[in-house]
Design an enzyme around this catalytic site. Structure first.
Site, short mmCIF file in Angstrom:
data_model
loop_
_atom_site.label_atom_id
_atom_site.label_comp_id
_atom_site.label_asym_id
_atom_site.label_seq_id
_atom_site.Cartn_x
_atom_site.Cartn_y
_atom_site.Cartn_z
N LYS A 80 4.93 -9.46 25.22
CA LYS A 80 5.05 -10.42 24.23
C LYS A 80 3.78 -10.40 23.26
CE LYS A 80 6.46 -14.75 22.85
NZ LYS A 80 6.57 -14.24 21.57
N LYS A 104 -4.15 -12.67 27.44
CA LYS A 104 -4.20 -14.11 27.19
C LYS A 104 -2.92 -14.63 27.97
CE LYS A 104 -5.30 -14.08 22.53
NZ LYS A 104 -5.12 -14.44 20.80
N LYS A 116 2.38 -6.10 20.83
CA LYS A 116 2.05 -6.34 19.28
C LYS A 116 2.51 -5.28 18.46
CE LYS A 116 -0.78 -8.98 17.41
NZ LYS A 116 -0.93 -10.40 18.07
N THR A 200 -2.18 -23.36 18.14
CA THR A 200 -3.63 -22.58 18.59
C THR A 200 -4.80 -23.54 18.61
OG1 THR A 200 -2.55 -20.49 17.72
CG2 THR A 200 -5.08 -20.70 17.71
N ASN A 231 -4.89 -21.71 9.02
CA ASN A 231 -3.75 -22.42 10.19
C ASN A 231 -4.91 -23.14 11.06
OD1 ASN A 231 -2.66 -22.25 12.71
ND2 ASN A 231 -0.98 -22.44 11.14
N SER A 358 4.60 -20.51 22.15
CA SER A 358 5.81 -19.43 21.90
C SER A 358 6.54 -19.33 23.07
CB SER A 358 5.10 -18.02 21.90
OG SER A 358 4.94 -18.04 20.39
#
Ligand code: NAD
Length: 424
Positions: A80, A104, A116, A200, A231, A358
């Site tokens: 992911k 993570k 990624k 986040t 963001n 996510s």
């Protein structure tokens, strides 16, 4: 078209990014008693696909773009991670970022490994339709190795929910099936999750609160400095402001604003442009260097990499540094801050809220039942608090810094899964 703004580490040496990650992974595995074979397996992605993507441009010519998809390790579950569109994307950067995603996911205990993707392109110079064609062609090019149970992409630098929607649509066409679990970060109407945009910053906020408790700092009235007002930095400044903290400094790529009495965050957010820029509107600015060295309780680098280095780590006055950005503190600076007694909450922990929500999106897509914003926030809170506590405890009992402790947690499940599968 302006896609999601992003300002990753663009000028860093991408090879160093991978190398420094490998150094800490090696140290973490050693501390956990794993052999070098495990390190050999985990130091780079299991799979790295490079694709050439021909795209018909609006002027009738065809341009061939280079894209990548890295899958670091799928022993725990599907991989992911985001897809970034940027002219500076490199193979090494995509590799390193896939390793970080694995860490993570391990830290917040998700049933995933890291992945990624990236395309070497400049979305700022492309039309909406060109971007749509590029997004769709990328999905076709990598379709053999991705999917809801294989590898699940998401937004990253310069990609946004619109791009996720095109990718979702293209994959669903190829699959002849609606597959919302193929990709996360989708618009709400296409199965996106509540709370994804601010996830986040929410995760960072929880880490700040927990770290402040450890240091006996009251958030009410605490002096907070945030580097970056996009963001992550924008939402974070708002959350800090709303929780009663005094945000005394913020910055963007053009400079920084400082007010010892606290800045008017709502006003600044209102005046900010879509690239997270606001300081240009003011005359009395300070530099980003000065911002980082301000006297404060909590410093949050939320802009780009490589900001706290050997040359300025001695001047950091914060009691707590929480890394919202990826890689803002070098390895040498991590040592200096730790020796100086500053509590450093590392990026792989602090910014894991994004991948956590996510994951929630993917779970909701798979079950076809959707959660309220409150449910998402409650679940995120629980996961982040547990992750923070776990890592803090390991750092304290094993007498290591929080970064090494986070890497130890991040690699452990993956290493175990590889062992049970008989890979090492
Ligand atoms: P963004 O593009 O929305 O905002 C970046 C901000 O940093 C902008 O205000 C920009 O002006 C500022 N900036 C750019 N260059 C700068 C410089 N040289 N000095 C000071 N400020 C500078 O990006 P974002 O999504 O907020 O991401 C910020 C960081 O957080 C990145 O490192 C990113 O990888 C990391 N991160 C973001 C998310 C997320 O969900 N947004 C998730 C995980 C990690």
């Amino acid at each position: 078209m302006v896609a999601q703004k992003g300002t990753e580490n663009i000028n860093n040496d991408k090879h160093d990014l991978l190398k420094s990650t490998q150094i800490i992974i090696h140290e973490a595995l050693e501390k956990l008693g794993y052999s070098d074979e495990v390190y050999e397996l985990l130091k780079e992605p299991l799979r790295m696909l490079t694709v050439k993507i021909p795209v018909r441009m609006d002027d009738g010519t065809t341009k061939v773009f280079t894209g990548y998809r890295a899958q670091h390790n799928d022993a725990v579950g599907p991989t992911k991670g985001g897809v970034r569109f940027h002219p500076d994307v490199t193979e090494d950067e995509v590799k390193a970022l896939s390793v970080w995603m694995s860490l993570k996911c391990g830290i917040v205990d998700l049933p995933y490994g890291g992945g990624k993707g990236g395309i070497v392109c400049d979305p700022r110079t492309m039309s909406f339709r060109e971007l749509e064609r590029l997004s769709r062609e990328y999905v076709r090019a990598i379709s053999q190795i991705v999917g809801p149970t294989k590898d699940i992409p998401a937004p990253d630098v310069f990609t946004n929910s619109q791009i996720m929607a095109w990718m979702y649509d293209e994959y669903s066409r190829l699959d002849a099936f609606n597959s919302p679990g193929f990709i996360t970060g989708k618009p709400l109407v296409l199965g996106g999750s509540h709370g994804r945009d601010s996830a986040t910053a929410k995760g960072v906020t929880i880490c700040i609160r927990e770290a402040a408790k450890k240091r006996g700092i009251q958030l009410e009235g605490a002096r907070v400095v945030v580097q970056g007002f996009g963001n992550a930095g924008g939402f974070l400044s708002k959350f800090m402001h709303d929780s009663g903290a005094k945000v005394i400094g913020i910055s963007d790529a053009y400079g920084a604003l400082y007010d010892p009495n606290g800045l008017d965050i709502d006003y600044l957010l209102d005046r900010r442009d879509s690239f997270g820029t606001v300081t240009k509107l003011f005359k009395n600015t300070i530099s980003n260097k000065e911002l980082l060295e301000l006297d404060c309780d909590i410093l949050v680098p939320a802009a780009i990499g490589n900001q706290i280095r050997e040359d300025n780590a001695h001047n950091i006055k914060a009691n707590i540094v929480v890394e919202a950005a990826n890689g803002p503190t070098t390895l040498e600076a991590t040592k200096i801050l730790t020796e100086r007694g500053i509590l450093l909450v590392p990026d792989v922990l602090a910014s894991a809220g994004g991948v956590t929500v996510s994951y929630f999106e993917w779970v909701q897509n798979n079950q076809g039942y959707y959660w309220s914003e409150e449910e998402v926030a409650e679940k995120l809170e629980k996961i982040m608090v547990n992750a923070f506590e776990n890592i803090y405890k390991i750092a304290t009992t094993r007498k290591v810094d929080m970064r090494l402790a986070a890497y130890m947690v991040g690699v452990r499940k993956m290493a175990e899964a590889c062992r049970f599968r008989g890979w090492v």
